[in-house]
Design an enzyme around this catalytic site. Structure first.
Site, PDB file in Angstrom:
ATOM      1  N   LYS A 119      32.560  22.669  81.550  1.00 10.43           N
ATOM      2  CA  LYS A 119      31.251  22.040  81.770  1.00 10.43           C
ATOM      3  C   LYS A 119      30.576  22.545  83.035  1.00 10.43           C
ATOM      4  CE  LYS A 119      31.636  17.722  79.178  1.00 10.43           C
ATOM      5  NZ  LYS A 119      31.670  16.254  79.265  1.00 10.43           N
ATOM      6  N   LYS A 214      32.542  24.156  65.302  1.00  8.74           N
ATOM      7  CA  LYS A 214      32.532  22.702  65.173  1.00  8.74           C
ATOM      8  C   LYS A 214      31.111  22.173  65.017  1.00  8.74           C
ATOM      9  CE  LYS A 214      34.699  19.549  67.907  1.00  8.74           C
ATOM     10  NZ  LYS A 214      35.490  19.030  69.040  1.00  8.74           N
ATOM     11  N   LYS A 217      26.434  18.486  68.692  1.00 11.95           N
ATOM     12  CA  LYS A 217      25.102  18.045  69.086  1.00 11.95           C
ATOM     13  C   LYS A 217      24.327  19.147  69.800  1.00 11.95           C
ATOM     14  CE  LYS A 217      27.066  16.201  73.322  1.00 11.95           C
ATOM     15  NZ  LYS A 217      27.562  15.013  74.015  1.00 11.95           N
TER      16      LYS A 217
END
Ligand code: TRP
Length: 352
Positions: A119, A214, A217
């Site tokens: 991240k 995957k 979002k």
């Protein structure tokens, strides 16, 4: 001595609209667990603000997303009477216990966390301290309620291990005080070591555009995912347009090897119908892909459109959703406060 009572805690971040992956990968499990455990399901708004303002979207978006995620829990079947549904920031104990755990967790432990590295990316110097500390807050979320079981995805396993390490070090460091005050439960000590319940055999839900990625979002194409807020028409269109390959469906699972899009759609069908891939292939194998796809359109609309409808209904009256979150927070606090009071005594914080 009494063993730890079985309690489930889990949470999702209100950073964007939930999708089919969240539903099949997590929410259906959460709903099922209500039959066997006391469950606490949190909307982790304090975690949501650990990334830049541009990621969480500011106050208006945070309020909207918090209510939307709560509505998704309820629409998917989490019962707010039976389980506790609330947003994290309403219970002060999360932040309080995280502070204590900041002094228990070691820098070396946090430096190993792979999600932080992902991240934070290249510009690590510019990541917030909160993002670095994220797993410590997560440990506090769980242990504030002495939760014993934590349903999470594979990607959260390392954070769960950290929570266990923190619980164990706290139990050891303060072992004498815990024993003296009679606050040990069983021979573990004060905190249980929470067990991850890695979700499966639910299918990993992949992108409708690329069966090797995957469902996410953050995919720029909305056609890659089915959002829990999509209406019947949108769901139908996305399934119809989902990528496939030119071959017919195989009758056995091994025929899906090397066909990620076909495998994904079969997995989604299995997940939505509560069966497995083998059973789906026994029914549709050998037939035209188009016949399977229209059955999947019907099933997806059937199962998912009512959830979107219920979410819309709930979100039309924000004060009702807020009331559920307030009541959930009150019930959460009733469990958390005695735990926090014990923690303060164990540490030596003077309190009234
Ligand atoms: N980190 C979790 C995720 O992104 C969300 C989360 C926060 C959580 N606190 C938690 C999950 C406690 C389980 C238990 O999926």
């Amino acid at each position: 001595m009494a063993a730890f009572h079985q309690r489930v805690f889990s949470g999702m971040q209100p950073t964007s609209t939930l999708h089919l992956g969240n539903y099949l990968g997590a929410l259906t499990n959460w709903v099922a667990m209500q039959e066997t455990h006391d469950c606490i399901y949190c909307v982790v708004d304090m975690h949501a603000i650990t990334q830049g303002l541009d990621v969480w979207g500011g106050p208006t978006e945070l309020r909207r997303a918090t209510r939307e995620v709560a509505a998704a829990y309820i629409a998917a079947g989490v019962d707010p009477k039976r389980s506790i549904i609330f947003n994290q920031s309403q219970v002060a104990g999360h932040a309080e216990l995280a502070w204590v755990f900041n002094t228990v967790a070691r820098l070396g432990w946090l430096n190993r966390m792979t999600q932080f590295k992902e991240k934070a990316g290249k510009d690590r110097e510019n990541a917030s301290v909160g993002l670095y500390d994220y797993p410590v807050l997560m440990a506090a979320d769980i242990l504030l309620y002495k939760a014993t079981h934590v349903p999470v995805g594979e990607d959260q396993k390392q954070h769960l291990e950290l929570a266990r390490d923190i619980a164990q070090k706290f139990n050891n460091d303060f072992g004498a005080e815990i024993a003296e005050r009679g606050l040990a439960t069983g021979d573990l000590g004060f905190f249980p070591l929470p067990e991850p319940m890695i979700q499966g055999p639910a299918p990993r839900v992949m992108s409708l555009r690329d069966g090797t990625k995957k469902m996410s979002k953050s995919d720029p194409s909305d056609y890659s995912r089915i959002n829990l807020t999509d209406d019947a028409e949108t769901i139908a269109q996305k399934v119809r347009k989902a990528k496939t390959d030119p071959e017919a469906l195989p009758s056995e699972e091994k025929g899906l090897e090397g066909r990620p899009e076909a495998e994904n759609l079969v997995g989604i069908y299995a997940g939505l119908s509560g069966s497995d891939k083998a059973a789906v292939l026994a029914q549709f194998g050998g037939g035209q892909f188009s016949a399977f796809k229209s059955a999947l359109v019907d099933l997806a609309v059937d199962r998912l459109a009512p959830i979107a409808g219920e979410m819309r209904r709930l979100l039309a009256d924000v004060s009702h959703v807020d009331a559920i979150l307030h009541e959930g927070a009150d019930r959460a606090r009733a469990i958390a406060e005695p735990v926090m009071a014990d923690v303060k005594d164990i540490i030596g914080f003077v309190r009234r």
